[in-house]
Design an enzyme around this catalytic site. Structure first.
Site, PDB file in Angstrom:
ATOM      1  N   GLU A  58      73.821  25.283  29.001  1.00  0.00           N
ATOM      2  CA  GLU A  58      72.918  24.130  29.007  1.00  0.00           C
ATOM      3  C   GLU A  58      73.467  23.004  29.873  1.00  0.00           C
ATOM      4  OE1 GLU A  58      69.946  23.780  28.132  1.00  0.00           O
ATOM      5  OE2 GLU A  58      69.654  25.633  27.016  1.00  0.00           O
ATOM      6  N   CYS A 214      53.686  27.329  35.456  1.00  0.00           N
ATOM      7  CA  CYS A 214      53.125  25.976  35.552  1.00  0.00           C
ATOM      8  C   CYS A 214      54.091  25.102  36.342  1.00  0.00           C
ATOM      9  CB  CYS A 214      52.883  25.411  34.152  1.00  0.00           C
ATOM     10  SG  CYS A 214      51.872  23.921  34.172  1.00  0.00           S
ATOM     11  N   CYS A 221      47.697  29.373  37.588  1.00  0.00           N
ATOM     12  CA  CYS A 221      46.872  29.334  36.372  1.00  0.00           C
ATOM     13  C   CYS A 221      46.272  30.699  36.044  1.00  0.00           C
ATOM     14  CB  CYS A 221      45.776  28.291  36.520  1.00  0.00           C
ATOM     15  SG  CYS A 221      46.437  26.630  36.806  1.00  0.00           S
ATOM     16  N   CYS A 224      48.465  32.401  33.623  1.00  0.00           N
ATOM     17  CA  CYS A 224      48.929  31.546  32.510  1.00  0.00           C
ATOM     18  C   CYS A 224      48.330  32.012  31.175  1.00  0.00           C
ATOM     19  CB  CYS A 224      48.532  30.103  32.785  1.00  0.00           C
ATOM     20  SG  CYS A 224      48.997  28.991  31.435  1.00  0.00           S
ATOM     21  N   CYS A 230      43.886  25.002  28.366  1.00  0.00           N
ATOM     22  CA  CYS A 230      44.556  23.935  29.133  1.00  0.00           C
ATOM     23  C   CYS A 230      43.585  22.783  29.408  1.00  0.00           C
ATOM     24  CB  CYS A 230      45.087  24.508  30.447  1.00  0.00           C
ATOM     25  SG  CYS A 230      45.773  23.241  31.538  1.00  0.00           S
TER      26      CYS A 230
HETATM   27  S1  SF4 Z   1      46.417  26.633  33.108  1.00  0.00           S
HETATM   28 FE1  SF4 Z   1      47.328  24.628  32.694  1.00  0.00          FE
HETATM   29  S2  SF4 Z   1      49.241  25.070  31.603  1.00  0.00           S
HETATM   30 FE2  SF4 Z   1      48.567  26.968  32.581  1.00  0.00          FE
HETATM   31  S3  SF4 Z   1      49.611  27.011  34.597  1.00  0.00           S
HETATM   32 FE3  SF4 Z   1      47.591  26.081  34.911  1.00  0.00          FE
HETATM   33  S4  SF4 Z   1      47.977  23.871  34.725  1.00  0.00           S
HETATM   34 FE4  SF4 Z   1      49.728  24.919  33.786  1.00  0.00          FE
END
Ligand code: SF4
Length: 314
Positions: A58, A214, A221, A224, A230
């Site tokens: 860390e 992200c 996205c 994601c 989101c």
């Molecule tokens: S959907 Fe939202 S949380 Fe997911 S990568 Fe895109 S901006 Fe980031």
């Protein structure tokens, strides 16, 4: 006396508290599933990785990329498998072994923390956040990260990647703005499941999502796991018009660069280095002197013009 409730339940800034509690609660499930399938295989995530290793990792990971940290971490833990092993070596060895990871004050901080753990905690890295915070050189982020990622306790852990993901997914902002513990910690806390293991996995998953998917520019996205929840995406990715986090100063030509060049000279020499021998590392004498003075002030170098300059021996 430890105050775990203070560590796990920071004050809440109601002005920035997220509006939709259900939305926050249910990003954990898809994030945990994604993390278990997609997370990088990193040393500190392997079963049996020691708490001491988590603490070292860390500190190394602060402002340093994972790819640069992994080999240095493995070498470090081979040489110093416990805090007492590091404490038994002079600080100069820690600074040398830090090599080019940058911000070498971290090596001295780690040495000081190792000494306190060896002397005051029976050579066992403390589990409690307040006990970790009492170690020299250990800040709030590191204390929480060790309690969560080494011991699996339930606390919010917030780094720059976490702040970006939460700002986008929960607050509908493209950028998180400047760090603010009273806002950031409750926001992370609000998405943590009650179960300790799930809470730790959720925190690690948010961090990993910010590191891999992200990302600051061009978030992926389509890949994601929480895209359908989101807030920023749902709002059509509005431009951020609030305060922005301060950008890191340029390295080239900075005092940081000069400090690094002087440190390289000191690391490479087994005998004290004279001011004249330092001169070739940087043409600007005023900046060179300022950098050397700051290294002396930070304890990363010791000595004077008469005896020469070297790394701290003990
Ligand atoms: S959907 Fe939202 S949380 Fe997911 S990568 Fe895109 S901006 Fe980031």
């Amino acid at each position: 006396m430890v105050n775990a409730s203070r560590a796990s339940r920071p004050d809440v800034d109601n002005r920035t508290r997220p509006q939709d509690a259900n939305r926050q609660a249910d990003i954990a499930t898809p994030l945990i599933a994604w993390f278990r399938a997609e997370a990088r295989d990193l040393p500190w995530r392997r079963p049996g990785f020691p708490a001491w290793g988590t603490l070292v990792s860390e500190i190394m990971l602060q402002q340093t990329q994972v790819a640069r940290v992994v080999p240095r971490l493995e070498a470090w833990l081979t040489r110093w498998p416990t805090p007492a092993d590091l404490a038994a070596s002079p600080p100069a060895d820690a600074v040398r072994a830090w090599d080019r990871l940058g911000y070498p004050r971290r090596a001295l901080a780690l040495h000081a923390a190792a000494t306190a753990i060896a002397e005051q905690h029976g050579n066992v890295v403390p589990r409690d956040v307040d006990a970790l915070l009492a170690l020299p050189g250990i800040g709030d982020y590191t204390a929480r990260a060790v309690a969560v990622f080494a011991y699996g306790d339930r606390h919010p852990v917030v780094d720059v990647n976490v702040r970006r993901v939460l700002a986008r997914a929960l607050l509908g902002q493209g950028e998180p703005g400047p760090a603010k513990a009273k806002r950031d910690l409750p926001l992370m806390e609000s998405v943590l499941p009650e179960d300790r293991d799930d809470a730790a996995a959720t925190n690690a998953a948010v961090m990993e999502l910010g590191a891999l998917v992200c990302v600051a520019r061009s978030p992926a996205c389509d890949a994601c796991p929480i895209a359908d929840r989101c807030a920023w995406r749902a709002a059509g990715y509005p431009e951020h018009d609030g305060p922005r986090a301060p950008r890191q100063a340029k390295f080239a030509g900075s005092d940081r660069q000069v400090r690094g060049l002087i440190m390289a000279e000191l690391r490479a020499s087994d005998v004290p280095v004279t001011r004249d021998e330092i001169e070739p590392v940087w043409p600007d004498a005023e900046q060179r002197d300022r950098a050397l003075a700051s290294l002396l002030r930070d304890g990363l170098a010791v000595g004077d013009d008469a005896s020469g300059y070297r790394l701290p021996e003990g």
